[in-house]
Motif scaffolding. Structure first.
Motif, PDB file in Angstrom:
ATOM      1  N   ARG A 152     -64.471 -93.573  41.278  1.00 14.12           N
ATOM      2  CA  ARG A 152     -63.269 -93.209  40.541  1.00 14.12           C
ATOM      3  C   ARG A 152     -62.216 -94.303  40.685  1.00 14.12           C
ATOM      4  NH1 ARG A 152     -58.669 -89.724  42.003  1.00 14.12           N
ATOM      5  NH2 ARG A 152     -57.766 -89.066  40.033  1.00 14.12           N
ATOM      6  N   VAL A 153     -61.524 -94.601  39.617  1.00 14.28           N
ATOM      7  CA  VAL A 153     -60.498 -95.631  39.621  1.00 14.28           C
ATOM      8  C   VAL A 153     -59.137 -94.972  39.800  1.00 14.28           C
ATOM      9  CG1 VAL A 153     -59.371 -97.421  38.259  1.00 14.28           C
ATOM     10  CG2 VAL A 153     -61.851 -97.119  38.126  1.00 14.28           C
ATOM     11  N   THR A 154     -58.361 -95.470  40.756  1.00 13.24           N
ATOM     12  CA  THR A 154     -57.011 -94.969  40.983  1.00 13.24           C
ATOM     13  C   THR A 154     -56.026 -95.955  40.386  1.00 13.24           C
ATOM     14  OG1 THR A 154     -57.720 -93.946  43.044  1.00 13.24           O
ATOM     15  CG2 THR A 154     -55.348 -94.237  42.725  1.00 13.24           C
ATOM     16  N   ARG A 155     -55.150 -95.467  39.557  1.00 17.24           N
ATOM     17  CA  ARG A 155     -54.146 -96.328  38.934  1.00 17.24           C
ATOM     18  C   ARG A 155     -52.805 -96.121  39.627  1.00 17.24           C
ATOM     19  NH1 ARG A 155     -55.858 -98.090  33.615  1.00 17.24           N
ATOM     20  NH2 ARG A 155     -57.873 -97.170  33.195  1.00 17.24           N
ATOM     21  N   TYR A 156     -52.136 -97.228  39.888  1.00 13.23           N
ATOM     22  CA  TYR A 156     -50.825 -97.198  40.528  1.00 13.23           C
ATOM     23  C   TYR A 156     -49.791 -97.702  39.538  1.00 13.23           C
ATOM     24  CZ  TYR A 156     -53.280 -96.533  44.916  1.00 13.23           C
ATOM     25  OH  TYR A 156     -54.060 -96.038  45.909  1.00 13.23           O
ATOM     26  N   HIS A 157     -48.645 -97.051  39.534  1.00 13.77           N
ATOM     27  CA  HIS A 157     -47.542 -97.467  38.668  1.00 13.77           C
ATOM     28  C   HIS A 157     -46.400 -97.954  39.551  1.00 13.77           C
ATOM     29  CE1 HIS A 157     -44.265 -97.234  35.738  1.00 13.77           C
ATOM     30  NE2 HIS A 157     -45.220 -97.372  34.836  1.00 13.77           N
ATOM     31  N   ALA A 158     -45.691 -98.943  39.102  1.00 18.05           N
ATOM     32  CA  ALA A 158     -44.619 -99.552  39.898  1.00 18.05           C
ATOM     33  C   ALA A 158     -43.515 -98.564  40.245  1.00 18.05           C
ATOM     34  CB  ALA A 158     -44.035-100.753  39.153  1.00 18.05           C
ATOM     35  N   ASN A 159     -43.351 -97.520  39.451  1.00 23.64           N
ATOM     36  CA  ASN A 159     -42.293 -96.541  39.718  1.00 23.64           C
ATOM     37  C   ASN A 159     -42.667 -95.541  40.798  1.00 23.64           C
ATOM     38  OD1 ASN A 159     -40.692 -97.694  37.749  1.00 23.64           O
ATOM     39  ND2 ASN A 159     -41.441 -96.328  36.148  1.00 23.64           N
ATOM     40  N   ASP A 160     -43.920 -95.426  41.149  1.00 23.10           N
ATOM     41  CA  ASP A 160     -44.368 -94.466  42.154  1.00 23.10           C
ATOM     42  C   ASP A 160     -44.416 -95.143  43.521  1.00 23.10           C
ATOM     43  OD1 ASP A 160     -45.386 -92.390  43.573  1.00 23.10           O
ATOM     44  OD2 ASP A 160     -47.076 -92.016  42.217  1.00 23.10           O
ATOM     45  N   THR A 161     -43.276 -95.208  44.165  1.00 19.96           N
ATOM     46  CA  THR A 161     -43.161 -95.965  45.410  1.00 19.96           C
ATOM     47  C   THR A 161     -43.962 -95.361  46.553  1.00 19.96           C
ATOM     48  OG1 THR A 161     -41.119 -94.796  45.960  1.00 19.96           O
ATOM     49  CG2 THR A 161     -40.903 -96.918  44.820  1.00 19.96           C
ATOM     50  N   GLU A 162     -44.125 -94.046  46.587  1.00 19.75           N
ATOM     51  CA  GLU A 162     -44.896 -93.435  47.674  1.00 19.75           C
ATOM     52  C   GLU A 162     -46.357 -93.865  47.620  1.00 19.75           C
ATOM     53  OE1 GLU A 162     -43.813 -91.783  50.358  1.00 19.75           O
ATOM     54  OE2 GLU A 162     -41.859 -92.351  49.573  1.00 19.75           O
ATOM     55  N   LYS A 163     -46.947 -93.882  46.430  1.00 19.68           N
ATOM     56  CA  LYS A 163     -48.334 -94.323  46.299  1.00 19.68           C
ATOM     57  C   LYS A 163     -48.458 -95.810  46.606  1.00 19.68           C
ATOM     58  CE  LYS A 163     -50.220 -90.940  43.091  1.00 19.68           C
ATOM     59  NZ  LYS A 163     -50.809 -90.739  41.764  1.00 19.68           N
ATOM     60  N   LEU A 164     -47.451 -96.586  46.216  1.00 25.62           N
ATOM     61  CA  LEU A 164     -47.493 -98.022  46.502  1.00 25.62           C
ATOM     62  C   LEU A 164     -47.404 -98.285  47.998  1.00 25.62           C
ATOM     63  CD1 LEU A 164     -45.333 -99.511  43.620  1.00 25.62           C
ATOM     64  CD2 LEU A 164     -47.805 -99.634  43.903  1.00 25.62           C
ATOM     65  N   LYS A 165     -46.616 -97.496  48.709  1.00 23.64           N
ATOM     66  CA  LYS A 165     -46.532 -97.643  50.168  1.00 23.64           C
ATOM     67  C   LYS A 165     -47.882 -97.351  50.801  1.00 23.64           C
ATOM     68  CE  LYS A 165     -41.656 -96.507  50.659  1.00 23.64           C
ATOM     69  NZ  LYS A 165     -40.699 -95.496  51.124  1.00 23.64           N
ATOM     70  N   LYS A 166     -48.567 -96.311  50.296  1.00 24.93           N
ATOM     71  CA  LYS A 166     -49.891 -95.973  50.814  1.00 24.93           C
ATOM     72  C   LYS A 166     -50.867 -97.112  50.528  1.00 24.93           C
ATOM     73  CE  LYS A 166     -53.455 -92.448  50.514  1.00 24.93           C
ATOM     74  NZ  LYS A 166     -53.910 -91.221  49.853  1.00 24.93           N
ATOM     75  N   PHE A 167     -50.795 -97.663  49.324  1.00 24.28           N
ATOM     76  CA  PHE A 167     -51.655 -98.783  48.944  1.00 24.28           C
ATOM     77  C   PHE A 167     -51.383 -99.992  49.829  1.00 24.28           C
ATOM     78  CE2 PHE A 167     -52.508-102.547  46.302  1.00 24.28           C
ATOM     79  CZ  PHE A 167     -53.835-102.318  45.995  1.00 24.28           C
ATOM     80  N   ASP A 168     -50.118-100.317  50.039  1.00 20.37           N
ATOM     81  CA  ASP A 168     -49.748-101.460  50.878  1.00 20.37           C
ATOM     82  C   ASP A 168     -50.199-101.266  52.321  1.00 20.37           C
ATOM     83  OD1 ASP A 168     -48.634-102.823  48.780  1.00 20.37           O
ATOM     84  OD2 ASP A 168     -46.584-102.192  49.219  1.00 20.37           O
ATOM     85  N   SER A 169     -50.199-100.017  52.787  1.00 22.15           N
ATOM     86  CA  SER A 169     -50.584 -99.760  54.178  1.00 22.15           C
ATOM     87  C   SER A 169     -52.052-100.099  54.420  1.00 22.15           C
ATOM     88  CB  SER A 169     -50.306 -98.312  54.555  1.00 22.15           C
ATOM     89  OG  SER A 169     -51.213 -97.451  53.885  1.00 22.15           O
ATOM     90  N   LEU A 170     -52.873-100.070  53.385  1.00 21.57           N
ATOM     91  CA  LEU A 170     -54.277-100.456  53.544  1.00 21.57           C
ATOM     92  C   LEU A 170     -54.403-101.901  53.997  1.00 21.57           C
ATOM     93  CD1 LEU A 170     -55.782 -98.873  50.312  1.00 21.57           C
ATOM     94  CD2 LEU A 170     -56.013 -98.022  52.650  1.00 21.57           C
ATOM     95  N   PHE A 171     -53.507-102.751  53.497  1.00 18.20           N
ATOM     96  CA  PHE A 171     -53.551-104.171  53.853  1.00 18.20           C
ATOM     97  C   PHE A 171     -52.824-104.462  55.153  1.00 18.20           C
ATOM     98  CE2 PHE A 171     -54.096-103.965  49.260  1.00 18.20           C
ATOM     99  CZ  PHE A 171     -55.266-104.692  49.128  1.00 18.20           C
TER     100      PHE A 171
END
Length: 66
Positions: free
Chosen positions: A37-56
């Motif tokens: 499954r592909v997860t799409r992130y949008h620049a306005n959704d900061t909570e999801k972006l924080k989760k994504f950044d935490s992977l790195f």
């Protein structure tokens, strides 16, 4: 604006056009199958972006492994 040291002039000449044509004609088609499954992130959704950044950021050291 980029400084002079980061600017590059590219001229599309007959030589570069020939090289591009050769690369296109000798390249192979690649079909990519997505099995997950592909997860799409949008620049306005900061909570999801924080989760994504935490992977790195979860690995110790910097990007060079230091």
């Amino acid at each position: 604006m980029a400084t002079k040291s980061f600017q590059t002039d590219f001229r599309f000449t007959a030589k570069s056009a020939n090289a591009l044509a050769n690369a296109l004609s000798s390249s192979k088609r690649v079909d990519v199958n997505i099995n997950r499954r592909v997860t799409r992130y949008h620049a306005n959704d900061t909570e999801k972006l924080k989760k994504f950044d935490s992977l790195f950021n979860s690995h110790s050291g910097d990007v060079h492994g230091n």
